[in-house]
Design a protein around this motif. Structure first.
Motif, PDB file in Angstrom:
ATOM      1  N   GLY A 168       0.821  -1.200   0.000  1.00 35.25           N
ATOM      2  CA  GLY A 168       0.000   0.000   0.000  1.00 35.25           C
ATOM      3  C   GLY A 168       0.855   1.249   0.000  1.00 35.25           C
ATOM      4  O   GLY A 168       1.885   1.315  -0.668  1.00 35.25           O
ATOM      5  N   SER A 169       0.445   2.240   0.787  1.00 31.54           N
ATOM      6  CA  SER A 169       1.163   3.510   0.848  1.00 31.54           C
ATOM      7  C   SER A 169       2.244   3.465   1.920  1.00 31.54           C
ATOM      8  O   SER A 169       2.263   2.584   2.775  1.00 31.54           O
ATOM      9  CB  SER A 169       0.184   4.650   1.148  1.00 31.54           C
ATOM     10  OG  SER A 169      -0.768   4.798   0.104  1.00 31.54           O
ATOM     11  N   ILE A 170       3.145   4.445   1.856  1.00 27.50           N
ATOM     12  CA  ILE A 170       4.234   4.556   2.823  1.00 27.50           C
ATOM     13  C   ILE A 170       4.169   5.943   3.461  1.00 27.50           C
ATOM     14  O   ILE A 170       4.089   6.957   2.757  1.00 27.50           O
ATOM     15  CB  ILE A 170       5.605   4.345   2.155  1.00 27.50           C
ATOM     16  CG1 ILE A 170       5.707   2.916   1.610  1.00 27.50           C
ATOM     17  CG2 ILE A 170       6.753   4.625   3.129  1.00 27.50           C
ATOM     18  CD1 ILE A 170       6.966   2.655   0.804  1.00 27.50           C
ATOM     19  N   HIS A 171       4.197   5.981   4.797  1.00 26.37           N
ATOM     20  CA  HIS A 171       4.150   7.239   5.553  1.00 26.37           C
ATOM     21  C   HIS A 171       5.401   7.312   6.425  1.00 26.37           C
ATOM     22  O   HIS A 171       5.618   6.435   7.266  1.00 26.37           O
ATOM     23  CB  HIS A 171       2.906   7.302   6.442  1.00 26.37           C
ATOM     24  CG  HIS A 171       1.619   7.021   5.718  1.00 26.37           C
ATOM     25  ND1 HIS A 171       0.752   8.014   5.330  1.00 26.37           N
ATOM     26  CD2 HIS A 171       1.065   5.844   5.306  1.00 26.37           C
ATOM     27  CE1 HIS A 171      -0.293   7.462   4.706  1.00 26.37           C
ATOM     28  NE2 HIS A 171      -0.117   6.145   4.690  1.00 26.37           N
ATOM     29  N   VAL A 172       6.204   8.339   6.242  1.00 26.56           N
ATOM     30  CA  VAL A 172       7.429   8.518   7.026  1.00 26.56           C
ATOM     31  C   VAL A 172       7.313   9.856   7.758  1.00 26.56           C
ATOM     32  O   VAL A 172       7.275  10.914   7.122  1.00 26.56           O
ATOM     33  CB  VAL A 172       8.694   8.485   6.136  1.00 26.56           C
ATOM     34  CG1 VAL A 172       9.938   8.687   6.982  1.00 26.56           C
ATOM     35  CG2 VAL A 172       8.778   7.169   5.370  1.00 26.56           C
ATOM     36  N   TYR A 173       7.283   9.790   9.091  1.00 26.90           N
ATOM     37  CA  TYR A 173       7.100  10.999   9.887  1.00 26.90           C
ATOM     38  C   TYR A 173       8.406  11.734  10.144  1.00 26.90           C
ATOM     39  O   TYR A 173       8.405  12.788  10.779  1.00 26.90           O
ATOM     40  CB  TYR A 173       6.411  10.661  11.207  1.00 26.90           C
ATOM     41  CG  TYR A 173       4.928  10.464  11.052  1.00 26.90           C
ATOM     42  CD1 TYR A 173       4.021  11.451  11.413  1.00 26.90           C
ATOM     43  CD2 TYR A 173       4.426   9.280  10.516  1.00 26.90           C
ATOM     44  CE1 TYR A 173       2.662  11.274  11.258  1.00 26.90           C
ATOM     45  CE2 TYR A 173       3.071   9.088  10.358  1.00 26.90           C
ATOM     46  CZ  TYR A 173       2.188  10.084  10.730  1.00 26.90           C
ATOM     47  OH  TYR A 173       0.837   9.899  10.568  1.00 26.90           O
ATOM     48  N   GLY A 174       9.508  11.177   9.665  1.00 31.76           N
ATOM     49  CA  GLY A 174      10.805  11.836   9.773  1.00 31.76           C
ATOM     50  C   GLY A 174      11.383  12.062   8.388  1.00 31.76           C
ATOM     51  O   GLY A 174      10.662  12.303   7.417  1.00 31.76           O
ATOM     52  N   THR A 175      12.709  11.972   8.295  1.00 31.68           N
ATOM     53  CA  THR A 175      13.406  12.171   7.021  1.00 31.68           C
ATOM     54  C   THR A 175      13.478  10.852   6.250  1.00 31.68           C
ATOM     55  O   THR A 175      13.809   9.812   6.815  1.00 31.68           O
ATOM     56  CB  THR A 175      14.823  12.699   7.263  1.00 31.68           C
ATOM     57  OG1 THR A 175      14.749  13.923   7.992  1.00 31.68           O
ATOM     58  CG2 THR A 175      15.545  12.955   5.938  1.00 31.68           C
ATOM     59  N   LEU A 176      13.167  10.913   4.972  1.00 31.42           N
ATOM     60  CA  LEU A 176      13.279   9.742   4.102  1.00 31.42           C
ATOM     61  C   LEU A 176      14.551   9.885   3.275  1.00 31.42           C
ATOM     62  O   LEU A 176      14.605  10.659   2.325  1.00 31.42           O
ATOM     63  CB  LEU A 176      12.051   9.638   3.194  1.00 31.42           C
ATOM     64  CG  LEU A 176      12.083   8.562   2.106  1.00 31.42           C
ATOM     65  CD1 LEU A 176      12.328   7.184   2.699  1.00 31.42           C
ATOM     66  CD2 LEU A 176      10.796   8.583   1.289  1.00 31.42           C
ATOM     67  N   ARG A 177      15.586   9.140   3.668  1.00 31.62           N
ATOM     68  CA  ARG A 177      16.868   9.192   2.952  1.00 31.62           C
ATOM     69  C   ARG A 177      17.097   7.955   2.079  1.00 31.62           C
ATOM     70  O   ARG A 177      17.887   8.007   1.153  1.00 31.62           O
ATOM     71  CB  ARG A 177      18.022   9.321   3.945  1.00 31.62           C
ATOM     72  CG  ARG A 177      18.040  10.612   4.739  1.00 31.62           C
ATOM     73  CD  ARG A 177      19.315  10.750   5.548  1.00 31.62           C
ATOM     74  NE  ARG A 177      19.367  12.011   6.272  1.00 31.62           N
ATOM     75  CZ  ARG A 177      18.917  12.172   7.510  1.00 31.62           C
ATOM     76  NH1 ARG A 177      18.413  11.130   8.162  1.00 31.62           N
ATOM     77  NH2 ARG A 177      18.991  13.344   8.104  1.00 31.62           N
ATOM     78  N   GLY A 178      16.470   6.867   2.402  1.00 28.25           N
ATOM     79  CA  GLY A 178      16.702   5.625   1.670  1.00 28.25           C
ATOM     80  C   GLY A 178      15.762   5.457   0.489  1.00 28.25           C
ATOM     81  O   GLY A 178      15.404   6.421  -0.177  1.00 28.25           O
ATOM     82  N   ARG A 179      15.352   4.200   0.248  1.00 30.09           N
ATOM     83  CA  ARG A 179      14.475   3.880  -0.877  1.00 30.09           C
ATOM     84  C   ARG A 179      13.082   3.537  -0.355  1.00 30.09           C
ATOM     85  O   ARG A 179      12.939   2.811   0.627  1.00 30.09           O
ATOM     86  CB  ARG A 179      15.042   2.710  -1.671  1.00 30.09           C
ATOM     87  CG  ARG A 179      16.412   2.993  -2.253  1.00 30.09           C
ATOM     88  CD  ARG A 179      16.848   1.871  -3.174  1.00 30.09           C
ATOM     89  NE  ARG A 179      17.133   0.640  -2.459  1.00 30.09           N
ATOM     90  CZ  ARG A 179      18.350   0.247  -2.097  1.00 30.09           C
ATOM     91  NH1 ARG A 179      19.395   1.018  -2.359  1.00 30.09           N
ATOM     92  NH2 ARG A 179      18.532  -0.899  -1.465  1.00 30.09           N
ATOM     93  N   ALA A 180      12.074   4.031  -1.043  1.00 30.66           N
ATOM     94  CA  ALA A 180      10.683   3.744  -0.674  1.00 30.66           C
ATOM     95  C   ALA A 180       9.947   3.273  -1.920  1.00 30.66           C
ATOM     96  O   ALA A 180       9.878   3.993  -2.917  1.00 30.66           O
ATOM     97  CB  ALA A 180      10.009   4.983  -0.092  1.00 30.66           C
ATOM     98  N   MET A 181       9.404   2.055  -1.847  1.00 33.08           N
ATOM     99  CA  MET A 181       8.673   1.473  -2.979  1.00 33.08           C
ATOM    100  C   MET A 181       7.284   1.083  -2.518  1.00 33.08           C
ATOM    101  O   MET A 181       7.116   0.159  -1.714  1.00 33.08           O
ATOM    102  CB  MET A 181       9.427   0.269  -3.531  1.00 33.08           C
ATOM    103  CG  MET A 181      10.728   0.651  -4.235  1.00 33.08           C
ATOM    104  SD  MET A 181      11.747  -0.770  -4.644  1.00 33.08           S
ATOM    105  CE  MET A 181      12.495  -1.088  -3.051  1.00 33.08           C
ATOM    106  N   ALA A 182       6.272   1.785  -3.001  1.00 30.77           N
ATOM    107  CA  ALA A 182       4.889   1.555  -2.594  1.00 30.77           C
ATOM    108  C   ALA A 182       4.110   0.897  -3.741  1.00 30.77           C
ATOM    109  O   ALA A 182       4.529   0.929  -4.901  1.00 30.77           O
ATOM    110  CB  ALA A 182       4.233   2.875  -2.199  1.00 30.77           C
ATOM    111  N   GLY A 183       2.975   0.298  -3.391  1.00 34.25           N
ATOM    112  CA  GLY A 183       2.102  -0.292  -4.403  1.00 34.25           C
ATOM    113  C   GLY A 183       2.754  -1.391  -5.208  1.00 34.25           C
ATOM    114  O   GLY A 183       2.512  -1.508  -6.410  1.00 34.25           O
ATOM    115  N   ILE A 184       3.553  -2.252  -4.563  1.00 36.58           N
ATOM    116  CA  ILE A 184       4.373  -3.213  -5.307  1.00 36.58           C
ATOM    117  C   ILE A 184       3.562  -4.307  -5.995  1.00 36.58           C
ATOM    118  O   ILE A 184       4.076  -5.003  -6.860  1.00 36.58           O
ATOM    119  CB  ILE A 184       5.426  -3.871  -4.397  1.00 36.58           C
ATOM    120  CG1 ILE A 184       4.752  -4.654  -3.265  1.00 36.58           C
ATOM    121  CG2 ILE A 184       6.394  -2.844  -3.874  1.00 36.58           C
ATOM    122  CD1 ILE A 184       5.693  -5.559  -2.519  1.00 36.58           C
ATOM    123  N   ASN A 185       2.279  -4.473  -5.615  1.00 35.07           N
ATOM    124  CA  ASN A 185       1.453  -5.519  -6.226  1.00 35.07           C
ATOM    125  C   ASN A 185       0.478  -4.973  -7.257  1.00 35.07           C
ATOM    126  O   ASN A 185      -0.562  -5.568  -7.521  1.00 35.07           O
ATOM    127  CB  ASN A 185       0.671  -6.270  -5.139  1.00 35.07           C
ATOM    128  CG  ASN A 185       1.593  -6.883  -4.119  1.00 35.07           C
ATOM    129  OD1 ASN A 185       2.586  -7.498  -4.472  1.00 35.07           O
ATOM    130  ND2 ASN A 185       1.285  -6.698  -2.846  1.00 35.07           N
TER     131      ASN A 185
END
Length: 238
Positions: A168-185
């Motif tokens: 589903g979705s990704i929620h990051v309440y801090g800093t996003l420095r890495g990789r984020a992959m949402a909706g993979i299916n």
């Protein structure tokens, strides 16, 4: 001591375990397809390192020699193939990855927005909720969080070199420095939210942008990403 005493045998213990694997589906010309892989690796080196990869050959007709060459070409790019599907087993040599059958996409339940209703009892209030994963600690460099069933929420930050993969979705309440992959299916309605964007890569339903493609005006600001057709859009959060 009884000389006839038997040595107790320890039974072999087997366990089942499932993993989310990336599926590569080559198309012809394969050389051009490999060039696209190279372009991805140029922007994010090591992106596929250590990831389970399945090679789906249903869209191409390759000989055993060509399959072996393709597997070798991917290995040169540090991409190891876990298994192969979509091909006759007779085309696979003894030293090739095994033929996989019965693979299926991890199912995601698409929930339609509910229309406002007259106030009723709340006995079915949570029936349509998707499962979600809440991480109360930061995701540190080198960590990989995979949750194919629904949303992932991180109360802290996601470090450089870390990875969040969600159905589903990704929620990051801090800093996003890495990789984020949402909706993979195949969930193209998924979104990515963060309080400060310094991401190495953002992806939704397979469409992605790397750090070099994210506008400087968005850096260090709250932002969200979503799909508009086949284009990944990133805008500030007001």
């Amino acid at each position: 001591m009884d000389a006839t005493q038997q040595v107790a045998r320890q039974q072999v213990r087997m366990r089942g375990r499932s993993y989310v694997a990336f599926v590569f589906s080559p198309v012809v010309p394969v050389v051009s397809w490999l060039a696209e892989i190279d372009a991805t690796l140029a922007k994010s080196p090591g992106f596929f390192t250590g990831k389970p990869i399945v090679l789906d050959l249903s869209a191409v007709d390759l000989s055993q020699t060509a399959i072996a060459h393709l597997i070798g070409s991917l290995a040169e790019r540090n991409i190891r193939i876990l298994g192969i599907e979509g091909v006759d087993e007779a085309k696979l040599g003894a030293n090739m990855p095994p033929l996989l059958t019965g693979g299926r996409a991890c199912a995601i339940t698409h929930v339609e927005p509910q229309k406002p209703q007259v106030q009723e009892k709340n006995k079915d209030k949570d029936k349509t909720k998707l499962p979600s994963l809440l991480l109360e600690s930061p995701v540190r460099s080198g960590q990989s969080i995979v949750f194919a069933e629904g949303d992932v929420t991180v109360l802290g930050s996601v470090g450089s070199g870390a990875e969040i993969v969600a159905g589903g979705s990704i929620h990051v309440y801090g800093t996003l420095r890495g990789r984020a992959m949402a909706g993979i299916n195949g969930n193209s309605a998924a979104r990515i939210f963060c309080q400060r964007i310094e991401a190495e890569l953002l992806a939704i339903d397979g469409y992605y942008q790397t750090a070099d493609e994210i506008a400087d005006s968005l850096r260090n600001r709250p932002a969200q990403a979503w799909l508009e057709g086949e284009m990944l859009r990133i805008t500030p959060l007001n």
